[in-house]
Structure formats: structure tokens, C-alpha cells
Design a protein around this motif. Structure first.
Motif, PDB file in Angstrom:
ATOM      1  N   TRP B  35      -0.679   2.691   1.890  1.00 41.19           N
ATOM      2  CA  TRP B  35      -2.014   3.188   1.632  1.00 41.19           C
ATOM      3  C   TRP B  35      -2.225   4.425   2.495  1.00 41.19           C
ATOM      4  N   TYR B  36      -2.701   5.487   1.831  1.00 36.36           N
ATOM      5  CA  TYR B  36      -3.014   6.731   2.527  1.00 36.36           C
ATOM      6  C   TYR B  36      -4.483   7.053   2.309  1.00 36.36           C
ATOM      7  N   VAL B  37      -5.068   7.770   3.262  1.00 38.74           N
ATOM      8  CA  VAL B  37      -6.441   8.241   3.131  1.00 38.74           C
ATOM      9  C   VAL B  37      -6.423   9.771   3.160  1.00 38.74           C
ATOM     10  N   GLN B  38      -7.282  10.353   2.339  1.00 40.36           N
ATOM     11  CA  GLN B  38      -7.373  11.818   2.290  1.00 40.36           C
ATOM     12  C   GLN B  38      -8.825  12.228   2.403  1.00 40.36           C
ATOM     13  N   TYR B  39      -9.101  13.049   3.403  1.00 40.09           N
ATOM     14  CA  TYR B  39     -10.425  13.636   3.537  1.00 40.09           C
ATOM     15  C   TYR B  39     -10.428  14.984   2.820  1.00 40.09           C
ATOM     16  N   GLY B  43      -4.626  16.945   4.137  1.00 41.97           N
ATOM     17  CA  GLY B  43      -3.473  16.189   3.687  1.00 41.97           C
ATOM     18  C   GLY B  43      -3.734  14.702   3.749  1.00 41.97           C
ATOM     19  N   LEU B  44      -2.685  13.939   3.666  1.00 42.13           N
ATOM     20  CA  LEU B  44      -2.819  12.490   3.652  1.00 42.13           C
ATOM     21  C   LEU B  44      -2.474  11.889   5.001  1.00 42.13           C
ATOM     22  N   GLN B  45      -3.221  10.881   5.354  1.00 40.85           N
ATOM     23  CA  GLN B  45      -2.967  10.169   6.601  1.00 40.85           C
ATOM     24  C   GLN B  45      -2.610   8.726   6.274  1.00 40.85           C
ATOM     25  N   LEU B  46      -1.541   8.245   6.864  1.00 41.56           N
ATOM     26  CA  LEU B  46      -1.099   6.887   6.599  1.00 41.56           C
ATOM     27  C   LEU B  46      -2.051   5.879   7.224  1.00 41.56           C
ATOM     28  N   LEU B  47      -2.523   4.943   6.404  1.00 42.31           N
ATOM     29  CA  LEU B  47      -3.355   3.848   6.909  1.00 42.31           C
ATOM     30  C   LEU B  47      -2.493   2.665   7.303  1.00 42.31           C
ATOM     31  N   LEU B  48      -1.578   2.298   6.412  1.00 43.99           N
ATOM     32  CA  LEU B  48      -0.717   1.160   6.679  1.00 43.99           C
ATOM     33  C   LEU B  48       0.426   1.155   5.677  1.00 43.99           C
ATOM     34  N   LYS B  49       1.417   0.320   5.972  1.00 48.26           N
ATOM     35  CA  LYS B  49       2.559   0.223   5.090  1.00 48.26           C
ATOM     36  C   LYS B  49       3.109  -1.197   5.106  1.00 48.26           C
ATOM     37  N   MET B  83     -19.669   4.615   7.692  1.00 48.98           N
ATOM     38  CA  MET B  83     -19.909   5.887   6.987  1.00 48.98           C
ATOM     39  C   MET B  83     -18.674   6.789   7.013  1.00 48.98           C
ATOM     40  N   SER B  84     -17.948   6.744   8.102  1.00 48.10           N
ATOM     41  CA  SER B  84     -16.772   7.608   8.241  1.00 48.10           C
ATOM     42  C   SER B  84     -15.610   7.185   7.353  1.00 48.10           C
ATOM     43  N   ASP B  85     -15.737   6.036   6.693  1.00 46.93           N
ATOM     44  CA  ASP B  85     -14.670   5.584   5.793  1.00 46.93           C
ATOM     45  C   ASP B  85     -14.725   6.290   4.440  1.00 46.93           C
ATOM     46  N   ALA B  86     -15.793   7.000   4.177  1.00 47.05           N
ATOM     47  CA  ALA B  86     -15.915   7.703   2.899  1.00 47.05           C
ATOM     48  C   ALA B  86     -14.801   8.738   2.768  1.00 47.05           C
ATOM     49  N   ALA B  87     -13.977   8.568   1.745  1.00 45.29           N
ATOM     50  CA  ALA B  87     -12.806   9.418   1.554  1.00 45.29           C
ATOM     51  C   ALA B  87     -12.118   9.009   0.262  1.00 45.29           C
ATOM     52  N   GLU B  88     -10.990   9.656  -0.006  1.00 47.57           N
ATOM     53  CA  GLU B  88     -10.161   9.286  -1.145  1.00 47.57           C
ATOM     54  C   GLU B  88      -8.997   8.460  -0.621  1.00 47.57           C
ATOM     55  N   TYR B  89      -8.705   7.370  -1.308  1.00 45.46           N
ATOM     56  CA  TYR B  89      -7.642   6.473  -0.869  1.00 45.46           C
ATOM     57  C   TYR B  89      -6.567   6.392  -1.939  1.00 45.46           C
ATOM     58  N   PHE B  90      -5.332   6.528  -1.498  1.00 47.50           N
ATOM     59  CA  PHE B  90      -4.204   6.494  -2.421  1.00 47.50           C
ATOM     60  C   PHE B  90      -3.254   5.369  -2.048  1.00 47.50           C
ATOM     61  N   CYS B  91      -2.895   4.603  -3.039  1.00 44.15           N
ATOM     62  CA  CYS B  91      -1.845   3.611  -2.906  1.00 44.15           C
ATOM     63  C   CYS B  91      -0.544   4.253  -3.385  1.00 44.15           C
ATOM     64  N   ALA B  92       0.548   3.925  -2.738  1.00 44.89           N
ATOM     65  CA  ALA B  92       1.824   4.533  -3.122  1.00 44.89           C
ATOM     66  C   ALA B  92       2.941   3.515  -2.989  1.00 44.89           C
ATOM     67  N   VAL B  93       3.977   3.728  -3.772  1.00 49.51           N
ATOM     68  CA  VAL B  93       5.137   2.839  -3.753  1.00 49.51           C
ATOM     69  C   VAL B  93       6.405   3.662  -3.645  1.00 49.51           C
ATOM     70  N   SER B  94       7.359   3.121  -2.934  1.00 50.71           N
ATOM     71  CA  SER B  94       8.702   3.687  -2.949  1.00 50.71           C
ATOM     72  C   SER B  94       9.661   2.507  -3.016  1.00 50.71           C
ATOM     73  N   SER B  95      10.898   2.795  -3.244  1.00 50.96           N
ATOM     74  CA  SER B  95      11.860   1.703  -3.253  1.00 50.96           C
ATOM     75  C   SER B  95      12.511   1.598  -1.884  1.00 50.96           C
ATOM     76  N   SER B  96      13.047   0.443  -1.597  1.00 49.02           N
ATOM     77  CA  SER B  96      13.716   0.260  -0.313  1.00 49.02           C
ATOM     78  C   SER B  96      15.007   1.073  -0.255  1.00 49.02           C
ATOM     79  N   TYR B  97      15.451   1.565  -1.403  1.00 47.88           N
ATOM     80  CA  TYR B  97      16.688   2.333  -1.450  1.00 47.88           C
ATOM     81  C   TYR B  97      16.431   3.827  -1.310  1.00 47.88           C
TER      82      TYR B  97
END
Lengths: 114, 114
Positions: B35-39, B43-49, B83-97
């Protein structure tokens, strides 16, 4: 602090001119960098993978002659939008992998072609 | 092939309310999920993985997500919106390979009302 620096943050150019965007990895070497494009209110689309010392790998549908990528050093990749047109106006973002960490993204470059 | 679906392009919550952003993925190989957040204009900031191991992943700013293989989901939650959580959130996937090649969802814009 930022680990990937992107420059410029915004640029306005006239139709038909070329624009170069730089992506630098700070404090680490990145053999691979990635270039994304983001249209307004849409997701990021991977354009190409920039490989240090070799040719970039372009995603399907991305014109390699239109979007020139150069990765001449381990800390710098450049994207040149050649003969830009209004439809090239977009938000361009680069990223780099720092070892085993997830990708770090630059702050993006907003390109407006008039 | 991999893909990500984010249900709901816009989510609105009141300050202090629960935040739930939905993400479902498709992957023929073991996925890595992000999950990434974008203000705005950044650019994108990693929230968690999630890579392997514990399926409940805690990230920055009080966010967490749970990998549910049976549901092919990786929903993002936060118990109390700020209030500071207002932003765009992107989910992303990659493969372990190929962990560098991220496939992004279309994003969810989170609005937080006072």
C-alpha cells in the motif's frame, strides 16, 4: 529523508520541443530504475525499466523513440520526451530499488505541453 | 499475470472514524502486496508491505492491512481517521520472483471530514 530525487518537479514546454527529466538515487546505487506515467485521477502505469549500462526495457505500447531513456551511471537515469505534444502532458514518476527494500519513488515531474 | 482491483475510487469518513480501503488482487504466483500513499503532486510513499510470514501487517501512521489468501484481499484499515490522512491510496502487487515490477490499482481517494 528522500532517497530518490527527481528533477524538475514541474515543466512547461511548447509543442514540438523535447524535455529531459532526471531521476537520481541518493546514497545508494541503483542498477535498475523505473519510469511511470500517471494521468489525472488515474493509476501509475509502468512505462519502462531503465537498466544501467544497457538498453531500457519498454512496456507494450510505449514508444521507445518518443520516450528516450538513458541510464549512464548507477545513480542517474534520464527520461527525455522527444517532440512533445499536448497528449504527453502527464505526471511522470521514477523509482529505484534500494537493495532488498521496496521501491522508493521520486516526487514526480508534472509535464505540461502547450 | 497479475492485477489489482481497488473497490471504490472515493471514500469519505469523518475524523475519528474507521478507515477501510479495499484491495483485491489476482496473481498466479505468490504475491508481494503493498500500500502506497500519494499526496497532491508528490511521489508515492510506502505505507506497508506484505511479503511472507505474518498476514497482519502494520505500517506507518497507524495503518495496517491483512493478507487473506482465501479471499485474495489485502484491505487497508486505520481505527481512527485523522485529517492528515486525506490523500490518494494505491494498492500494488508484485511477484516474489520479480519484486521490482509493481502493478498498481486505480487508487482510492480518501476524504476526511471534521
Amino acid at each position: 529523508g528522500a532517497v530518490v530525487s527527481q528533477h524538475p518537479s514541474w515543466v512547461i514546454c511548447k509543442s514540438g520541443t523535447s524535455v529531459k527529466i532526471e531521476c537520481r538515487s541518493l546514497d545508494f546505487q541503483a542498477t535498475t530504475m523505473f519510469w511511470y506515467r500517471q494521468f489525472p485521477k488515474q493509476s501509475l502505469m509502468l512505462m519502462a525499466t531503465s537498466n544501467e549500462g544497457s538498453k531500457a526495457t519498454y512496456e507494450q505500447g510505449v514508444e521507445k523513440d518518443k520516450f528516450l531513456i538513458n541510464h549512464a551511471s548507477l545513480t542517474l537515469s534520464t527520461l527525455t520526451v522527444t517532440s512533445a505534444h499536448p497528449e504527453d502532458s502527464s505526471f511522470y514518476i521514477c523509482s529505484a530499488n534500494r537493495g532488498n527494500s521496496p521501491l522508493h519513488f521520486g516526487n514526480g515531474t508534472r509535464l505540461t505541453v502547450t | 499475470a497479475q492485477s489489482v482491483t481497488q473497490l471504490g475510487s472515493h471514500v469519505s469518513v469523518s475524523e475519528g472514524a474507521l478507515v477501510l480501503l479495499r484491495c483485491n488482487y489476482s496473481s498466479s504466483v505468490p504475491p508481494y502486496l503493498f500500500w502506497y500513499v500519494q499526496y497532491p503532486n508528490q511521489g508515492l510513499q510506502l505505507l506497508l508491505k506484505y511479503t511472507t510470514g505474518a498476514t497482519l501487517v502494520k505500517g506507518i501512521n497507524g495503518f495496517e492491512a491483512e493478507f487473506k489468501k482465501s479471499e485474495t484481499s489485502f484491505h487497508l484499515t486505520k481505527p481512527s481517521a485523522h485529517m492528515s490522512d486525506a490523500a490518494e491510496y494505491f494498492c500494488a502487487v508484485s511477484s516474489s520472483y520479480n519484486t521490482d515490477k509493481l502493478i498498481f490499482g486505480t487508487g482510492t481517494r480518501l476524504q476526511v471530514f471534521p
